[in-house]
Design a protein around this motif. Structure first.
Motif, PDB file in Angstrom:
ATOM      1  N   ALA A   1       0.818  -1.215   0.000  1.00 23.75           N
ATOM      2  CA  ALA A   1       0.000   0.000   0.000  1.00 23.75           C
ATOM      3  C   ALA A   1       0.853   1.268   0.000  1.00 23.75           C
ATOM      4  O   ALA A   1       0.395   2.337  -0.406  1.00 23.75           O
ATOM      5  CB  ALA A   1      -0.926   0.000   1.215  1.00 23.75           C
ATOM      6  N   ALA A   2       2.105   1.141   0.452  1.00 23.20           N
ATOM      7  CA  ALA A   2       2.985   2.314   0.495  1.00 23.20           C
ATOM      8  C   ALA A   2       3.349   2.803  -0.896  1.00 23.20           C
ATOM      9  O   ALA A   2       3.688   3.964  -1.092  1.00 23.20           O
ATOM     10  CB  ALA A   2       4.252   1.988   1.268  1.00 23.20           C
ATOM     11  N   GLY A   3       3.301   1.894  -1.864  1.00 25.51           N
ATOM     12  CA  GLY A   3       3.625   2.289  -3.231  1.00 25.51           C
ATOM     13  C   GLY A   3       4.821   1.545  -3.780  1.00 25.51           C
ATOM     14  O   GLY A   3       5.154   0.457  -3.323  1.00 25.51           O
ATOM     15  N   PHE A   4       5.468   2.161  -4.758  1.00 21.08           N
ATOM     16  CA  PHE A   4       6.592   1.496  -5.404  1.00 21.08           C
ATOM     17  C   PHE A   4       7.698   2.503  -5.676  1.00 21.08           C
ATOM     18  O   PHE A   4       7.505   3.721  -5.614  1.00 21.08           O
ATOM     19  CB  PHE A   4       6.149   0.861  -6.742  1.00 21.08           C
ATOM     20  CG  PHE A   4       5.789   1.879  -7.797  1.00 21.08           C
ATOM     21  CD1 PHE A   4       6.761   2.404  -8.648  1.00 21.08           C
ATOM     22  CD2 PHE A   4       4.487   2.324  -7.942  1.00 21.08           C
ATOM     23  CE1 PHE A   4       6.446   3.348  -9.614  1.00 21.08           C
ATOM     24  CE2 PHE A   4       4.162   3.269  -8.914  1.00 21.08           C
ATOM     25  CZ  PHE A   4       5.137   3.789  -9.746  1.00 21.08           C
ATOM     26  N   ALA A   5       8.862   1.963  -5.975  1.00 16.70           N
ATOM     27  CA  ALA A   5       9.999   2.800  -6.376  1.00 16.70           C
ATOM     28  C   ALA A   5      10.752   2.070  -7.474  1.00 16.70           C
ATOM     29  O   ALA A   5      10.878   0.847  -7.449  1.00 16.70           O
ATOM     30  CB  ALA A   5      10.913   3.060  -5.189  1.00 16.70           C
ATOM     31  N   LYS A   6      11.225   2.809  -8.450  1.00 22.83           N
ATOM     32  CA  LYS A   6      12.053   2.213  -9.497  1.00 22.83           C
ATOM     33  C   LYS A   6      12.984   3.282 -10.045  1.00 22.83           C
ATOM     34  O   LYS A   6      12.706   4.476  -9.971  1.00 22.83           O
ATOM     35  CB  LYS A   6      11.192   1.625 -10.618  1.00 22.83           C
ATOM     36  CG  LYS A   6      10.360   2.627 -11.385  1.00 22.83           C
ATOM     37  CD  LYS A   6       9.564   1.924 -12.493  1.00 22.83           C
ATOM     38  CE  LYS A   6       8.731   2.928 -13.298  1.00 22.83           C
ATOM     39  NZ  LYS A   6       7.995   2.265 -14.400  1.00 22.83           N
ATOM     40  N   GLY A   7      14.106   2.823 -10.572  1.00 22.20           N
ATOM     41  CA  GLY A   7      15.048   3.785 -11.112  1.00 22.20           C
ATOM     42  C   GLY A   7      16.403   3.158 -11.361  1.00 22.20           C
ATOM     43  O   GLY A   7      16.515   1.942 -11.514  1.00 22.20           O
ATOM     44  N   ASN A   8      17.431   4.004 -11.400  1.00 19.43           N
ATOM     45  CA  ASN A   8      18.788   3.508 -11.645  1.00 19.43           C
ATOM     46  C   ASN A   8      19.797   4.417 -10.975  1.00 19.43           C
ATOM     47  O   ASN A   8      19.487   5.567 -10.627  1.00 19.43           O
ATOM     48  CB  ASN A   8      19.063   3.405 -13.153  1.00 19.43           C
ATOM     49  CG  ASN A   8      18.975   4.760 -13.827  1.00 19.43           C
ATOM     50  OD1 ASN A   8      19.880   5.583 -13.710  1.00 19.43           O
ATOM     51  ND2 ASN A   8      17.873   5.017 -14.532  1.00 19.43           N
ATOM     52  N   ALA A   9      20.977   3.894 -10.791  1.00 20.95           N
ATOM     53  CA  ALA A   9      22.068   4.675 -10.205  1.00 20.95           C
ATOM     54  C   ALA A   9      23.358   4.317 -10.925  1.00 20.95           C
ATOM     55  O   ALA A   9      23.695   3.146 -11.079  1.00 20.95           O
ATOM     56  CB  ALA A   9      22.193   4.370  -8.720  1.00 20.95           C
ATOM     57  N   ARG A  10      24.057   5.330 -11.394  1.00 28.32           N
ATOM     58  CA  ARG A  10      25.349   5.151 -12.047  1.00 28.32           C
ATOM     59  C   ARG A  10      26.440   5.391 -11.020  1.00 28.32           C
ATOM     60  O   ARG A  10      26.522   6.476 -10.423  1.00 28.32           O
ATOM     61  CB  ARG A  10      25.489   6.139 -13.213  1.00 28.32           C
ATOM     62  CG  ARG A  10      26.788   6.011 -13.994  1.00 28.32           C
ATOM     63  CD  ARG A  10      26.805   4.760 -14.821  1.00 28.32           C
ATOM     64  NE  ARG A  10      27.976   4.685 -15.706  1.00 28.32           N
ATOM     65  CZ  ARG A  10      28.302   3.613 -16.397  1.00 28.32           C
ATOM     66  NH1 ARG A  10      27.556   2.522 -16.319  1.00 28.32           N
ATOM     67  NH2 ARG A  10      29.367   3.595 -17.171  1.00 28.32           N
TER      68      ARG A  10
END
Length: 198
Positions: free
Chosen positions: A84-93
């Motif tokens: 229920a808190a949600g989601f996170a997505k992405g990248n890190a160089r």
């Protein structure tokens, strides 16, 4: 959200690279991390708990290492679900650069998107939480190296470091060699002082 930071670590570049690829070290350094398990080549399943503003959640996700150029750089691609808190997505160089013989400059640029309740609480809180988590990670990461060096190199004059209960080698040599009465007495005196501690 975008986060760019640079940290100087007190170890050579290769050692830094090895630590960044050691799941046990990462698990100990990532705040709230419960597990990191291999999931194919250069991929890992991650479970962690995090608090962002009023939202506290347990996230499960996956991270994949891409564009690997050891021991210089790689990109982390990640995505996680927090119910229920949600989601996170992405990248890190992540980039490593030698800073002399015994230090490494680590810089990274991370981009992430959040959804659900995380998106509703506002980017300022999310950014602040991300910076806090990153800061804690590097504090623990640097401490790992300090702990290693402390364990491998006892402090000078630490008599308790001798495995067989004898004083530091330099002291026993002075007493055995007997180069002068003063040196001999000095060795006996420090041996007596050491025994009197117990």
């Amino acid at each position: 959200m975008e986060l760019t930071e640079t940290h100087t670590l007190p170890v050579p570049q290769q050692q830094t690279w090895d630590a960044l690829n050691d799941t046990e070290i990462l698990r100990a350094c990532i705040p709230g991390c419960e597990s990191i398990d291999p999931d194919g080549e250069n991929a890992y399943l991650v479970a962690l708990s995090a608090t962002v503003g009023p939202v506290k959640a347990r996230f499960k996700g996956r991270m994949q290492l891409t564009d690997i150029d050891a021991p210089n750089t790689y990109t982390i691609v990640f995505e996680g679900q927090g119910g229920a808190a949600g989601f996170a997505k992405g990248n890190a160089r992540v980039n490593l650069e030698a800073d002399g013989d015994a230090a490494t400059k680590l810089s990274y640029t991370a981009n992430a998107q959040v959804g659900g309740k995380l998106a509703q609480i506002g980017s300022r809180l999310v950014d602040g939480a991300a910076r806090k988590i990153a800061g804690e990670f590097f504090k623990r990461f640097s401490a790992q190296f300090s702990a290693d060096s402390d364990a491998q190199a006892p402090a000078p004059g630490d008599l308790s470091a001798a495995a067989d209960g004898t004083p530091v080698q330099a002291e026993s040599n002075q007493a055995e060699d007997g180069e002068s009465g003063g040196e001999d007495n000095k060795g006996k005196k420090s041996w007596t002082a050491w025994i009197s501690k117990f």
